[in-house]
Scaffold this active site. Structure first.
Site, PDB file in Angstrom:
ATOM      1  N   SER A 275       1.026  -1.241   0.073  1.00  0.00           N
ATOM      2  CA  SER A 275      -0.129   0.107   0.280  1.00  0.00           C
ATOM      3  C   SER A 275       1.133   1.151  -0.186  1.00  0.00           C
ATOM      4  O   SER A 275       1.691   1.158   0.758  1.00  0.00           O
ATOM      5  CB  SER A 275      -1.181  -0.047   1.133  1.00  0.00           C
ATOM      6  OG  SER A 275      -1.475   1.088   1.116  1.00  0.00           O
ATOM      7  N   GLU A 276       0.521   2.039  -0.722  1.00  0.00           N
ATOM      8  CA  GLU A 276       1.794   2.969  -1.408  1.00  0.00           C
ATOM      9  C   GLU A 276       1.421   3.747  -0.657  1.00  0.00           C
ATOM     10  O   GLU A 276       2.674   4.768   0.395  1.00  0.00           O
ATOM     11  CB  GLU A 276       1.605   3.549  -2.812  1.00  0.00           C
ATOM     12  CG  GLU A 276       0.046   4.877  -3.123  1.00  0.00           C
ATOM     13  CD  GLU A 276      -0.424   3.261  -3.334  1.00  0.00           C
ATOM     14  OE1 GLU A 276      -0.853   2.318  -3.123  1.00  0.00           O
ATOM     15  OE2 GLU A 276      -1.821   4.726  -3.581  1.00  0.00           O
ATOM     16  N   ASN A 277       0.660   4.398   1.186  1.00  0.00           N
ATOM     17  CA  ASN A 277       1.431   4.900   2.152  1.00  0.00           C
ATOM     18  C   ASN A 277       2.312   4.996   3.160  1.00  0.00           C
ATOM     19  O   ASN A 277       2.431   5.263   3.938  1.00  0.00           O
ATOM     20  CB  ASN A 277      -0.235   5.357   2.452  1.00  0.00           C
ATOM     21  CG  ASN A 277      -1.073   3.752   3.430  1.00  0.00           C
ATOM     22  OD1 ASN A 277      -0.991   3.014   2.246  1.00  0.00           O
ATOM     23  ND2 ASN A 277      -1.653   4.503   4.291  1.00  0.00           N
TER      24      ASN A 277
ATOM     25  N   SER B 227       8.765   3.620   0.171  1.00  0.00           N
ATOM     26  CA  SER B 227       6.935   3.200  -1.107  1.00  0.00           C
ATOM     27  C   SER B 227       7.713   3.552  -2.027  1.00  0.00           C
ATOM     28  O   SER B 227       7.367   2.099  -2.980  1.00  0.00           O
ATOM     29  CB  SER B 227       5.811   4.202  -0.322  1.00  0.00           C
ATOM     30  OG  SER B 227       4.734   2.632  -1.024  1.00  0.00           O
TER      31      SER B 227
END
Lengths: 234, 218, 234, 218
Positions: B46-48, B88
């Site tokens: 998850s890119e966060n 990320s």
């Protein structure tokens, strides 16, 4: 008092020197990991003409949404408008300049700013609006865009714990943009949930070394509002 | 019959391999997590700032400091790691994610994708989408074949502002699985009971149709 | 077996596919934090024509010094020759090509390689031999050099602990170049002191997420030779 | 009389301010740590990945995983942090270190410094020196004024390969403290008992001498 004691005891002190027309970075992803008290203090101060660098701009009436309410931001650099109606309105009306920046490029521009890298190439955004007016270059068969770095007069970040020397650790995904922003502010202010004595944080697992942090304040309350409350059906 | 959203997700899930690190976008892509084949383990990025996204929490374990890129409260899977946004996107931009699944408004036969903006109407921002399409070798786009007025979204040339140029190679719609190569869409599979003619009709782009177009197994 | 179990049980398996003429990154600063067993295995394999990327090249007869003994390296990219006589000899004689690179630029080139950044500007080395043949540019009144990134066929790193999924943590200054190199190898092999089960490492304090690591091996012994043994007079 | 190595270090140490993050090079700069003024606290950065370098360990606490940039075994001070080489040089390149002290073979009146290579004779590599001189706003170079044959190392133009161009502003030798500006060295202080004439004689560079040149307080 030691020159390494970064702790300040009021939000006024935390934002001393904060002025109109400054550039300010604000940590967080959505409402997760935002420096709530520092945001409120800027709102109270009423500083105007700000260039705000933040992935999002809060939601209507909370987080950076408060700055939008008072029209404190003249230029917003972020990646996602999301469900913020006022943001979208100010953008579409042109009342606020908005520089939409891909999330990864934004993160890297901020890291680069803190690391003394003035510009770097990335494939992200090539062939899109993001690349307009920017230098592009083909390197080994792929096309890239040259992206300049970002720095700020103030970086307002939220950490989980700090020691008094400004060493920071973050909690889970509340980390997000905070560590890079901490490196890129001329004055970096960390709002934290707990302040401990030097030596209490394991030196092997410091996320942000104190060298990047000028001021530390213990937040008086964190609402930690949840945007999408999703739970498992049991 | 045209695939349901769930069936599109099921078909995408067949592309998952054991040991894949996967980034799933918002919408149909998110559903893919529900159909991971037996014997296959994947880790969701998850890119966060989370590698190893777990299921939704209970009311008791909900944690405002633990969300996914869609800002939903989630949990961390066993073996997960948290990290900064820079780290990320180093993963994403550096090509370390094995498969990326995301939605789109339009895709064209040059592999261009438009997914983030409808001028004058919808401005949500690109979030991480531009990085994801630029960084991943292996991308699957899930989308509807045409809009509600029947206008094709599988185009010769995208009409909306692009998210990425010449980066898309596979698209799954409610009607078909197509590959993009040599400046055209190539029909690979069709939804069960959907005719090649219907797909052709709803496709504005150049569509290469082989003699045999098998039905999807969903 | 799960597709995420990265553990291999022999050095042969750890270096499967390692061939002549490959580019290989090797972690460590001096002799601190080097993957001793993997270095020895490459020495045993006798692979030649290697491009080695490492801050130093060990000392005579130990660490990468072993590869020098067998003339396995044709090109060395590093920042410091130090007290390695054979290295200095091979450099001065031209028997081995040596690309001396400032330490910070080296670290950043490797990070960039892992992060999909093909090139970046840095002030380091402007006006020196390091900038010769490279593009330079004045940005906002300062002069910078454009530095391309580095990647490798294999990255050999040393970590303190790994879980079976390849999540890594490092110990103290034995971290050094290892985390960046882990991101920049097509195949990254981590030699570690201890392997634990997934979930035993705190997800908040993983230095290298497992996505970067293809193979993990528990080192059979670590000599951890000290170069400058300095102790306090008591 | 010319300063001893320790006296040079003592003079440099007077530039330390409470709360400074400092990077000390190998040689005389290392000695500066021994003369931190009373009431002043500084944190030593070591570019191999340590902020908060402590004193040398005892035989009992020696740890091969804990060294400084000179590869000496050290300890970590209270409040220290360990990090990667990339992070370490982000600090340095990004200008976060308050003071850098390092040695040199030659310095010239344009602010150029040569410290890493003597062609055909000595090749040690530049290590972190090029990053340090490019990254720091505040640099003090410690060096001997002339070589053992009496040849000046305070030059109009460096003869050796450069470590950095136009980056040096202050130099302390066994004879003098000088500032570099407007294309010349400016004599600021002299070692106790050393005459302006002796300094002038051993300086090949253009040297601006004010009417009053105070003696150092060491």
């Amino acid at each position: 008092m030691s020159g390494f004691n970064k702790v300040v005891n009021s939000y006024e002190e935390a934002l001393e020197g904060f002025k109109d027309d400054m550039t300010v970075m604000v940590g967080g992803f959505g409402l997760c990991g935002i420096p709530e008290g520092l945001i409120e203090q800027v709102h109270q101060l009423g500083a105007k003409g700000l260039t705000a660098i933040s992935n999002n701009a809060g939601v209507d009436g909370f987080g950076l949404g408060k700055w939008l309410d008072k029209r404190q931001i003249s230029t917003m650099i972020g990646s996602y408008v999301g469900e913020n109606e006022l943001f979208e309105k100010l953008l579409l009306s042109g009342e606020m300049e908005v520089i939409l920046t891909p999330q990864g490029t934004l993160a890297e521009k901020i890291r680069a700013g803190g690391a003394g890298i003035p510009a770097f190439f990335t494939a992200t955004g090539f062939g899109t609006q993001v690349a307009e007016g920017k230098e592009t270059r083909n390197i080994d068969g792929r096309d890239y865009v040259l992206e300049p770095s970002l720095t700020a007069d103030f970086a307002l970040v939220k950490a989980w714990k700090a020691d008094t020397m400004g060493n920071l650790i973050f909690n889970k995904t509340a980390m997000n943009f905070n560590p890079m922003m901490a490196t890129a502010g001329k004055i970096t202010v960390a709002e934290v949930e707990e302040i401990v004595e030097p030596g209490e944080l394991d030196p092997n697992f410091i996320h942000t070394p104190g060298i990047y942090v000028q001021r530390v304040i213990k937040g008086d309350k964190f609402e930690k509002r949840i945007e999408q409350r999703t739970v498992k059906q049991s | 019959m045209a695939l349901s959203r769930e069936q599109i997700a099921m078909r995408v899930a067949q592309e998952l391999e054991d040991g894949f690190y996967v980034n799933l976008g918002i919408g149909i892509p998110t559903l893919v997590a529900n159909y991971v084949p037996k014997g296959v383990e994947v880790m969701m990025q998850s890119e966060n700032g989370l590698l190893g996204m777990g299921e939704f929490p209970t009311e008791e374990t909900i944690d405002p400091d633990l969300i996914n890129a869609g800002k939903q409260t989630v949990t961390a899977a066993t073996g997960a790691a948290f990290f900064s946004s820079a780290e990320s996107f180093a993963m994403i931009r550096g090509g370390h994610v094995d498969l990326t699944v995301l939605g789109a408004f339009e895709v064209d036969q040059e592999g261009n994708i438009a997914s983030w903006m409808i001028p004058g109407k919808l401005v949500k921002g690109m979030g991480g989408a531009m990085d994801l399409v630029a960084g991943a070798e292996n991308i699957i786009v899930t989308m509807t074949h045409a809009n509600k007025h029947g206008k094709s979204k599988i185009l010769k040339k995208c009409t909306l502002p692009l998210t990425g140029a010449q980066c898309i190679k596979r698209v799954i719609t409610e009607l078909a699985l197509m590959e993009i190569k040599d400046g055209a869409f190539h029909l690979v599979e069709r939804a069960p009971g959907v005719s090649v003619e219907e797909i052709q009709e709803k496709t504005e782009a150049d569509l290469v149709i082989p003699d045999n177009v098998p039905e999807m197994n969903v």
